[in-house]
Design a protein around this motif. Sequence first.
Motif, PDB file in Angstrom:
ATOM      1  N   MET A 204      -2.555   2.270  46.134  1.00 23.59           N
ATOM      2  CA  MET A 204      -3.473   3.405  46.205  1.00 23.59           C
ATOM      3  C   MET A 204      -3.635   3.360  44.608  1.00 23.59           C
ATOM      4  SD  MET A 204      -2.542   7.337  46.497  1.00 23.59           S
ATOM      5  CE  MET A 204      -1.418   7.886  45.480  1.00 23.59           C
ATOM      6  N   LYS A 205      -5.162   3.836  44.495  1.00 26.38           N
ATOM      7  CA  LYS A 205      -5.932   3.506  43.083  1.00 26.38           C
ATOM      8  C   LYS A 205      -5.849   4.932  42.477  1.00 26.38           C
ATOM      9  CE  LYS A 205     -10.329   3.874  43.204  1.00 26.38           C
ATOM     10  NZ  LYS A 205     -11.960   3.645  43.646  1.00 26.38           N
ATOM     11  N   ASP A 206      -5.380   5.110  41.240  1.00 19.80           N
ATOM     12  CA  ASP A 206      -5.371   6.121  40.529  1.00 19.80           C
ATOM     13  C   ASP A 206      -6.205   5.854  39.083  1.00 19.80           C
ATOM     14  OD1 ASP A 206      -3.631   7.933  41.978  1.00 19.80           O
ATOM     15  OD2 ASP A 206      -2.004   6.360  41.552  1.00 19.80           O
ATOM     16  N   SER A 207      -6.874   7.115  38.794  1.00 23.47           N
ATOM     17  CA  SER A 207      -7.415   6.914  37.484  1.00 23.47           C
ATOM     18  C   SER A 207      -6.665   7.202  36.240  1.00 23.47           C
ATOM     19  CB  SER A 207      -8.622   8.378  37.425  1.00 23.47           C
ATOM     20  OG  SER A 207      -9.177   8.211  36.239  1.00 23.47           O
ATOM     21  N   VAL A 208      -6.990   6.278  35.071  1.00 19.00           N
ATOM     22  CA  VAL A 208      -6.251   6.598  33.883  1.00 19.00           C
ATOM     23  C   VAL A 208      -7.138   7.210  32.907  1.00 19.00           C
ATOM     24  CG1 VAL A 208      -5.185   5.388  32.043  1.00 19.00           C
ATOM     25  CG2 VAL A 208      -4.826   4.349  34.312  1.00 19.00           C
ATOM     26  N   GLN A 209      -6.692   8.199  32.220  1.00 22.50           N
ATOM     27  CA  GLN A 209      -7.271   9.045  30.898  1.00 22.50           C
ATOM     28  C   GLN A 209      -6.588   9.240  29.977  1.00 22.50           C
ATOM     29  OE1 GLN A 209     -10.876   9.245  31.558  1.00 22.50           O
ATOM     30  NE2 GLN A 209     -10.591   8.696  33.563  1.00 22.50           N
ATOM     31  N   THR A 210      -7.053   8.966  28.708  1.00 20.69           N
ATOM     32  CA  THR A 210      -6.228   9.405  27.624  1.00 20.69           C
ATOM     33  C   THR A 210      -7.439   9.909  26.551  1.00 20.69           C
ATOM     34  OG1 THR A 210      -4.708   8.573  25.689  1.00 20.69           O
ATOM     35  CG2 THR A 210      -6.558   7.039  26.809  1.00 20.69           C
ATOM     36  N   PRO A 211      -6.803  10.951  25.800  1.00 15.37           N
ATOM     37  CA  PRO A 211      -7.726  11.485  24.859  1.00 15.37           C
ATOM     38  C   PRO A 211      -7.660  10.610  23.520  1.00 15.37           C
ATOM     39  CG  PRO A 211      -5.516  12.731  24.760  1.00 15.37           C
ATOM     40  CD  PRO A 211      -5.702  11.712  25.977  1.00 15.37           C
ATOM     41  N   HIS A 212      -6.982   9.576  23.467  1.00 15.07           N
ATOM     42  CA  HIS A 212      -6.596   8.477  22.332  1.00 15.07           C
ATOM     43  C   HIS A 212      -7.731   7.224  22.425  1.00 15.07           C
ATOM     44  CE1 HIS A 212      -3.207  10.682  21.312  1.00 15.07           C
ATOM     45  NE2 HIS A 212      -2.622  10.601  22.421  1.00 15.07           N
ATOM     46  N   ALA A 213      -8.636   7.228  23.236  1.00 12.21           N
ATOM     47  CA  ALA A 213      -9.849   6.571  23.476  1.00 12.21           C
ATOM     48  C   ALA A 213     -10.869   7.426  23.908  1.00 12.21           C
ATOM     49  CB  ALA A 213      -9.542   5.587  24.589  1.00 12.21           C
ATOM     50  N   PRO A 214     -12.128   6.632  23.620  1.00 12.48           N
ATOM     51  CA  PRO A 214     -13.384   7.493  23.984  1.00 12.48           C
ATOM     52  C   PRO A 214     -13.379   7.827  25.457  1.00 12.48           C
ATOM     53  CG  PRO A 214     -13.872   5.508  22.998  1.00 12.48           C
ATOM     54  CD  PRO A 214     -12.584   5.375  23.248  1.00 12.48           C
ATOM     55  N   ALA A 215     -13.723   8.870  25.757  1.00 13.98           N
ATOM     56  CA  ALA A 215     -13.939   9.500  27.089  1.00 13.98           C
ATOM     57  C   ALA A 215     -14.927   8.790  28.068  1.00 13.98           C
ATOM     58  CB  ALA A 215     -14.217  11.041  27.252  1.00 13.98           C
ATOM     59  N   ALA A 216     -14.951   8.659  28.868  1.00 15.82           N
ATOM     60  CA  ALA A 216     -15.993   7.991  29.968  1.00 15.82           C
ATOM     61  C   ALA A 216     -17.076   8.930  29.793  1.00 15.82           C
ATOM     62  CB  ALA A 216     -15.458   7.902  31.387  1.00 15.82           C
ATOM     63  N   ILE A 217     -18.288   8.176  29.786  1.00 12.18           N
ATOM     64  CA  ILE A 217     -19.468   9.010  29.453  1.00 12.18           C
ATOM     65  C   ILE A 217     -20.618   8.853  30.734  1.00 12.18           C
ATOM     66  CG2 ILE A 217     -19.772   8.881  27.073  1.00 12.18           C
ATOM     67  CD1 ILE A 217     -21.702   6.454  27.314  1.00 12.18           C
ATOM     68  N   GLY A 218     -19.693   8.493  32.008  1.00 12.47           N
ATOM     69  CA  GLY A 218     -20.345   8.500  33.109  1.00 12.47           C
ATOM     70  C   GLY A 218     -19.530   8.754  34.231  1.00 12.47           C
ATOM     71  N   PRO A 219     -19.929   8.205  35.557  1.00 12.08           N
ATOM     72  CA  PRO A 219     -18.910   8.294  36.973  1.00 12.08           C
ATOM     73  C   PRO A 219     -18.028   7.052  36.826  1.00 12.08           C
ATOM     74  CG  PRO A 219     -20.998   7.609  37.286  1.00 12.08           C
ATOM     75  CD  PRO A 219     -21.296   7.861  35.830  1.00 12.08           C
ATOM     76  N   TYR A 220     -17.147   6.877  35.952  1.00 13.61           N
ATOM     77  CA  TYR A 220     -16.235   6.014  35.788  1.00 13.61           C
ATOM     78  C   TYR A 220     -14.979   6.610  35.145  1.00 13.61           C
ATOM     79  CZ  TYR A 220     -17.725   5.009  31.155  1.00 13.61           C
ATOM     80  OH  TYR A 220     -18.189   5.116  29.785  1.00 13.61           O
ATOM     81  N   SER A 221     -13.844   5.804  35.172  1.00 16.26           N
ATOM     82  CA  SER A 221     -12.672   5.948  34.640  1.00 16.26           C
ATOM     83  C   SER A 221     -12.357   5.084  33.567  1.00 16.26           C
ATOM     84  CB  SER A 221     -11.336   5.670  35.699  1.00 16.26           C
ATOM     85  OG  SER A 221     -11.415   6.600  36.753  1.00 16.26           O
ATOM     86  N   GLN A 222     -11.532   5.524  32.391  1.00 17.49           N
ATOM     87  CA  GLN A 222     -11.280   4.638  31.395  1.00 17.49           C
ATOM     88  C   GLN A 222     -10.518   3.428  31.925  1.00 17.49           C
ATOM     89  OE1 GLN A 222      -9.035   7.483  28.821  1.00 17.49           O
ATOM     90  NE2 GLN A 222     -10.530   7.677  27.623  1.00 17.49           N
ATOM     91  N   ALA A 223      -9.656   3.546  32.922  1.00 17.72           N
ATOM     92  CA  ALA A 223      -9.015   2.429  33.587  1.00 17.72           C
ATOM     93  C   ALA A 223      -8.859   3.056  34.924  1.00 17.72           C
ATOM     94  CB  ALA A 223      -7.950   1.895  33.047  1.00 17.72           C
TER      95      ALA A 223
END
Length: 125
Positions: free
Chosen positions: A1-20
């Motif tokens: 299963m694919k999950d998105s990774v988001q953290t406020p400690h790195a720049p936010a994605a500026i398009g339709p993609y995940s940080q990881a």
Amino acid sequence: MKDSVQTPHAPAAIGPYSQAVTFGNLVITSGQIPLTPAGDLVEGGIEAQTEQVMINLRAVLEAAGTDLARVVKTTVFLADMNEFAAMNAVYERHFPSPYPARSTVQVARLPRDVRVEIEVIAERH
């Protein structure tokens, strides 16, 4: 299963993609450029920009439950291959041996006209 990774400690994605994304025991990051978590561009040469990219990668990997020691592959995009040695000196300080596999390419242009962008693939703990 694919999950998105988001953290406020790195720049936010500026398009339709995940940080990881995580997929099984893998973490695949999007390319990180030298922006602060607030979105400000790091000025200065390739060394300062590479340092910020590595800080961003560390933050994204930590949010995904892993770290730079578990990176197995990197791809480095440079605006100018003449800056390879300077980028490499900063890069080397962040990875323990054995170093990850790596590809490095010069590209015509990077977002925000930065000098460097790096993406990685890592194993989760």
